[in-house]
Design an enzyme around this catalytic site. Sequence first.
Site, mmCIF file in Angstrom:
data_model
loop_
_atom_site.group_PDB
_atom_site.id
_atom_site.type_symbol
_atom_site.label_atom_id
_atom_site.label_comp_id
_atom_site.label_asym_id
_atom_site.label_seq_id
_atom_site.Cartn_x
_atom_site.Cartn_y
_atom_site.Cartn_z
ATOM 1 N N HIS A 141 -4.288 6.068 2.686
ATOM 2 C CA HIS A 141 -5.281 5.536 3.868
ATOM 3 C C HIS A 141 -5.188 6.221 4.962
ATOM 4 C CE1 HIS A 141 -5.219 1.258 1.581
ATOM 5 N NE2 HIS A 141 -5.738 1.940 1.111
ATOM 6 N N ASP B 106 1.547 4.836 9.424
ATOM 7 C CA ASP B 106 2.707 5.047 10.130
ATOM 8 C C ASP B 106 3.485 6.353 9.424
ATOM 9 O OD1 ASP B 106 4.284 2.247 9.098
ATOM 10 O OD2 ASP B 106 4.931 4.313 8.336
ATOM 11 N N ARG C 185 -1.945 1.372 18.362
ATOM 12 C CA ARG C 185 -0.894 1.433 17.177
ATOM 13 C C ARG C 185 -0.086 2.753 17.222
ATOM 14 N NH1 ARG C 185 -4.427 0.323 12.118
ATOM 15 N NH2 ARG C 185 -2.292 0.138 11.111
ATOM 16 N N THR D 230 3.586 -4.722 -0.403
ATOM 17 C CA THR D 230 2.189 -4.928 -0.404
ATOM 18 C C THR D 230 1.641 -6.226 -0.859
ATOM 19 O OG1 THR D 230 0.076 -3.768 -0.939
ATOM 20 C CG2 THR D 230 1.775 -3.411 -2.449
ATOM 21 N N SER D 231 0.619 -6.654 -0.468
ATOM 22 C CA SER D 231 0.303 -8.058 -0.761
ATOM 23 C C SER D 231 -0.743 -8.021 -1.971
ATOM 24 C CB SER D 231 -0.433 -8.671 0.250
ATOM 25 O OG SER D 231 -1.918 -7.986 0.865
HETATM 26 N N1 APR Z 1 10.053 -6.874 3.302
HETATM 27 C C1 APR Z 1 9.438 -6.792 2.004
HETATM 28 N N2 APR Z 1 8.032 -7.415 2.235
HETATM 29 C C2 APR Z 1 7.420 -7.774 3.149
HETATM 30 C C3 APR Z 1 8.293 -7.909 4.253
HETATM 31 C C4 APR Z 1 9.590 -7.558 4.209
HETATM 32 N N3 APR Z 1 10.357 -7.491 5.243
HETATM 33 N N4 APR Z 1 7.605 -8.533 5.174
HETATM 34 C C5 APR Z 1 6.371 -8.676 4.843
HETATM 35 N N5 APR Z 1 6.286 -8.418 3.578
HETATM 36 C C6 APR Z 1 5.212 -8.214 2.463
HETATM 37 C C7 APR Z 1 4.336 -9.520 2.658
HETATM 38 O O1 APR Z 1 4.763 -10.574 1.972
HETATM 39 C C8 APR Z 1 2.922 -8.984 2.069
HETATM 40 O O2 APR Z 1 3.035 -9.450 0.550
HETATM 41 O O3 APR Z 1 4.280 -7.343 2.429
HETATM 42 C C9 APR Z 1 3.018 -7.469 2.265
HETATM 43 C C10 APR Z 1 2.179 -7.186 3.513
HETATM 44 O O4 APR Z 1 0.959 -7.325 2.958
HETATM 45 P P1 APR Z 1 -0.494 -6.826 3.752
HETATM 46 O O5 APR Z 1 -0.195 -7.306 5.178
HETATM 47 O O6 APR Z 1 -1.643 -7.261 3.154
HETATM 48 O O7 APR Z 1 -0.280 -5.296 4.098
HETATM 49 P P2 APR Z 1 -0.907 -4.138 2.797
HETATM 50 O O8 APR Z 1 -0.639 -4.871 1.275
HETATM 51 O O9 APR Z 1 -0.105 -2.856 3.301
HETATM 52 O O10 APR Z 1 -2.048 -4.131 3.140
HETATM 53 C C11 APR Z 1 -2.934 -3.022 2.554
HETATM 54 O O11 APR Z 1 -5.060 -3.433 3.637
HETATM 55 O O12 APR Z 1 -5.648 -3.820 5.907
HETATM 56 C C12 APR Z 1 -5.681 -2.811 4.795
HETATM 57 O O13 APR Z 1 -5.271 -0.481 5.244
HETATM 58 C C13 APR Z 1 -4.896 -1.846 5.457
HETATM 59 O O14 APR Z 1 -3.055 -0.573 4.330
HETATM 60 C C14 APR Z 1 -3.594 -1.695 4.253
HETATM 61 C C15 APR Z 1 -4.116 -2.620 3.128
#
Ligand code: APR
Length: 233
Positions: free
Chosen positions: A107, A92, A57, A175-176
């Site tokens: 994080h 990142d 990564r 974020t999800s």
């Molecule tokens: N534009 C906007 N949102 C987007 C896009 C995009 N192009 N592509 C994906 N998403 C959204 C998805 O719909 C999802 O809701 O971004 C979100 C990403 O969610 P995750 O993959 O769960 O990432 P995140 O919420 O950052 O995870 C939080 O989990 O695993 C740990 O430490 C890790 O920091 C991370 C934390």
Amino acid sequence: MTERIVILTGAGISADSGVDTFRDPNGIWAKHNVEDVATPQGFARNPARVHEFYNGRRRGLGSVQPNAAHRALARLEAEFPGEVLVVTQNVDDLHARAGSRNVIHMHGELAKVRNARTGQVFPWQDDLSVDSRCPVSGEAGVLRPHVVWFGEMPLLMNEIAAALDACDLFASIGTSGNVYPAAGFVAEMRTLGLAHTVEINLEPSQGASLFAEQIYGRAAETVPAWVDRILRG
Ligand code: APR
């Protein structure tokens, strides 16, 4: 009049730069076992496997660029008359490379390593291995990625809590809403009742209903438009 903005970002803001998210169908956790590569136990069991996961990564950082969403947040910080703080879950370096200065990496960061014994943190661009030596002590076998693993406390939580308490606009971008404490920030804002809250995401997150406003679409399109609206007042 909005004076203090706190913006939580997640992997979705970097998706348009080509950085994998975690929980989308072909995301990072579909390819790697969280317990093996993102827990202290996994690192103790097989440090070489964890180093390889983060080395891949970290190497990837060199081939991605900030996207229009990162650049829009940097413009907001530069042009907004009040305070703008980005609290990112991402490891990142795209917010900084886009020009954001007021950023908290709750994080941790891929481009840094930590001496697990002393706690000292160092910038680190290369691969890391069990043979890598601490730049200060010269010891091998004591360096780990400066990334917060599951079961560990996120960084700078006191500063984040103070910023949330004082802000009058809270935005959550990309974020999800699966991982706490970040996923709980919006509920905290509702309890405080002092700030407007907006979710800007590709699709509704776990906490979507807790936000006063929702904007859906790709961050590279929705975030610049949102920033334009904020700057127009
Ligand atoms: N534009 C906007 N949102 C987007 C896009 C995009 N192009 N592509 C994906 N998403 C959204 C998805 O719909 C999802 O809701 O971004 C979100 C990403 O969610 P995750 O993959 O769960 O990432 P995140 O919420 O950052 O995870 C939080 O989990 O695993 C740990 O430490 C890790 O920091 C991370 C934390």
